[in-house]
Write an enzyme that holds these catalytic residues in place. Structure first.
Site, PDB file in Angstrom:
ATOM      1  N   ASN A 142       0.804  -1.221   0.000  1.00 12.60           N
ATOM      2  CA  ASN A 142       0.000   0.000   0.000  1.00 12.60           C
ATOM      3  C   ASN A 142       0.836   1.270   0.000  1.00 12.60           C
ATOM      4  O   ASN A 142       0.306   2.362  -0.229  1.00 12.60           O
ATOM      5  CB  ASN A 142      -0.934   0.019   1.215  1.00 12.60           C
ATOM      6  CG  ASN A 142      -0.193  -0.040   2.532  1.00 12.60           C
ATOM      7  OD1 ASN A 142       0.433  -1.050   2.834  1.00 12.60           O
ATOM      8  ND2 ASN A 142      -0.234   1.032   3.307  1.00 12.60           N
ATOM      9  N   LYS A 143       2.158   1.149   0.243  1.00 10.01           N
ATOM     10  CA  LYS A 143       2.988   2.354   0.299  1.00 10.01           C
ATOM     11  C   LYS A 143       4.447   1.993   0.090  1.00 10.01           C
ATOM     12  O   LYS A 143       4.822   0.817   0.068  1.00 10.01           O
ATOM     13  CB  LYS A 143       2.825   3.053   1.647  1.00 10.01           C
ATOM     14  CG  LYS A 143       3.224   2.184   2.833  1.00 10.01           C
ATOM     15  CD  LYS A 143       3.004   2.903   4.154  1.00 10.01           C
ATOM     16  CE  LYS A 143       3.393   2.008   5.330  1.00 10.01           C
ATOM     17  NZ  LYS A 143       3.245   2.714   6.624  1.00 10.01           N
TER      18      LYS A 143
ATOM     19  N   VAL B 273      -0.182 -10.408   7.534  1.00  9.27           N
ATOM     20  CA  VAL B 273       0.729 -11.555   7.483  1.00  9.27           C
ATOM     21  C   VAL B 273       0.867 -12.252   8.831  1.00  9.27           C
ATOM     22  O   VAL B 273       1.382 -13.376   8.899  1.00  9.27           O
ATOM     23  CB  VAL B 273       2.120 -11.152   6.949  1.00  9.27           C
ATOM     24  CG1 VAL B 273       2.003 -10.505   5.578  1.00  9.27           C
ATOM     25  CG2 VAL B 273       2.857 -10.244   7.922  1.00  9.27           C
TER      26      VAL B 273
ATOM     27  N   TYR C  36      15.539  -5.750  14.909  1.00  7.06           N
ATOM     28  CA  TYR C  36      15.244  -5.790  13.472  1.00  7.06           C
ATOM     29  C   TYR C  36      16.273  -6.574  12.667  1.00  7.06           C
ATOM     30  O   TYR C  36      15.926  -7.488  11.898  1.00  7.06           O
ATOM     31  CB  TYR C  36      15.154  -4.361  12.940  1.00  7.06           C
ATOM     32  CG  TYR C  36      15.029  -4.270  11.441  1.00  7.06           C
ATOM     33  CD1 TYR C  36      13.849  -4.625  10.795  1.00  7.06           C
ATOM     34  CD2 TYR C  36      16.093  -3.815  10.658  1.00  7.06           C
ATOM     35  CE1 TYR C  36      13.730  -4.541   9.412  1.00  7.06           C
ATOM     36  CE2 TYR C  36      15.985  -3.722   9.286  1.00  7.06           C
ATOM     37  CZ  TYR C  36      14.802  -4.083   8.673  1.00  7.06           C
ATOM     38  OH  TYR C  36      14.683  -4.007   7.307  1.00  7.06           O
TER      39      TYR C  36
ATOM     40  N   VAL D  35      16.537   3.399   1.687  1.00  7.20           N
ATOM     41  CA  VAL D  35      15.480   4.106   0.955  1.00  7.20           C
ATOM     42  C   VAL D  35      14.736   5.036   1.906  1.00  7.20           C
ATOM     43  O   VAL D  35      14.407   4.658   3.042  1.00  7.20           O
ATOM     44  CB  VAL D  35      14.498   3.096   0.325  1.00  7.20           C
ATOM     45  CG1 VAL D  35      13.333   3.807  -0.338  1.00  7.20           C
ATOM     46  CG2 VAL D  35      15.230   2.203  -0.673  1.00  7.20           C
TER      47      VAL D  35
ATOM     48  N   ASP E  66       8.607   6.140   5.188  1.00 12.20           N
ATOM     49  CA  ASP E  66       8.181   6.347   6.567  1.00 12.20           C
ATOM     50  C   ASP E  66       8.682   5.237   7.488  1.00 12.20           C
ATOM     51  O   ASP E  66       8.646   5.360   8.705  1.00 12.20           O
ATOM     52  CB  ASP E  66       6.667   6.499   6.662  1.00 12.20           C
ATOM     53  CG  ASP E  66       5.904   5.274   6.199  1.00 12.20           C
ATOM     54  OD1 ASP E  66       6.514   4.302   5.728  1.00 12.20           O
ATOM     55  OD2 ASP E  66       4.656   5.297   6.308  1.00 12.20           O
TER      56      ASP E  66
END
Length: 246
Positions: free
Chosen positions: A13-14, A62, A169, A202, A205
């Site tokens: 979606n983004k 997911v 992460y 990149v 947001d």
């Protein structure tokens, strides 16, 4: 069965996911826009259609078994098969202090579990649900959105600036890389090609729009791997420059 090739992009979606969907659509693929948020999902699909992409919205969380099962059933009804799966959806988890760092000595274990659930278990959940549809394709491709911060070789080299310590992460991307290798081993000798893609730093947001690359640039490697010819590489880790060390 339609001759149009069918792709599903999670988290489409983004940002990078949207640009992967747009890029595949520009190549003639019919693209499922997988996303949790209904408004953003529908807006993205509508925007893609306005740009000439044959896009359809796929409700998809997911982390939810039923949501993923429902998504597979929707694609079954829509097309009867799947040619490309791009596992793009992912989260970073909150920092443990100022900036983007995640100090391993003060990590909240619930944060670690949440990031693993999305970035690793979610990929396994979606991939396994979509495999029956992928097996109906003549040239199925699976691309897992990873990151160079998941490279143990790069992380362990003191002479390479790989960014801040991201102890929740980054290991999920190492875990995802390992999972990618095992899927590739499982399907060795078949026409299923499975690879991991790093988009580079990149500005989206996801990182507070910090980065030198655009989402379009970040999508390029995933699009290339999603459209590999038969006999192409499998079980590898790539960015724009080529192979990334594990």
């Amino acid at each position: 069965m339609s001759e149009t090739r069918i792709a599903l992009v999670t988290g489409a979606n983004k940002g990078i996911g949207y640009e992967i969907a747009a890029g595949l659509g520009a190549l003639g693929y019919r693209v499922g826009v997988g996303a949790r948020d209904e408004d953003r999902r529908e807006d993205a699909a509508q925007k893609l259609r306005g740009a000439g992409v044959d896009a359809f919205a796929v409700p998809l969380d997911v982390t939810g078994d039923q949501s993923v099962t429902d998504a597979a059933e929707l694609i079954e009804r829509q097309s009867g098969r799947l040619d490309v799966l791009v596992n793009n959806a992912g989260i970073s988890g909150p920092p443990t202090g100022p900036g983007w760092g995640q100090d391993p000595t003060v990590l909240d274990l619930d944060v670690v579990r949440t990031v693993v659930e999305t970035n690793v278990i979610g990929v396994i959940r979606v991939t396994n649900a979509m495999l029956p549809l992928l097996m109906r394709s003549t040239s199925p491709r699976i691309v897992n959105a990873s990151s160079s911060v998941g490279s143990l070789t790069l992380q362990a080299d003191p002479d390479i600036d790989i960014g801040p310590i991201m102890a929740a992460y980054s290991p999920t991307k190492s875990f995802l890389n390992a999972v990618t290798v095992h899927y590739a081993r499982q399907f060795a000798g078949t026409n299923i090609l499975i690879n991991a893609a790093c988009p580079g730093l990149v500005a989206t947001d996801f990182n507070g729009f910090y980065g030198s690359r655009t989402p379009e640039q970040g999508a390029a490697t995933a699009i290339r791997l999603a459209t590999l010819p038969d006999g192409g590489p499998t079980g590898s880790f790539f960015n724009d420059a080529g192979v990334i060390p594990w």
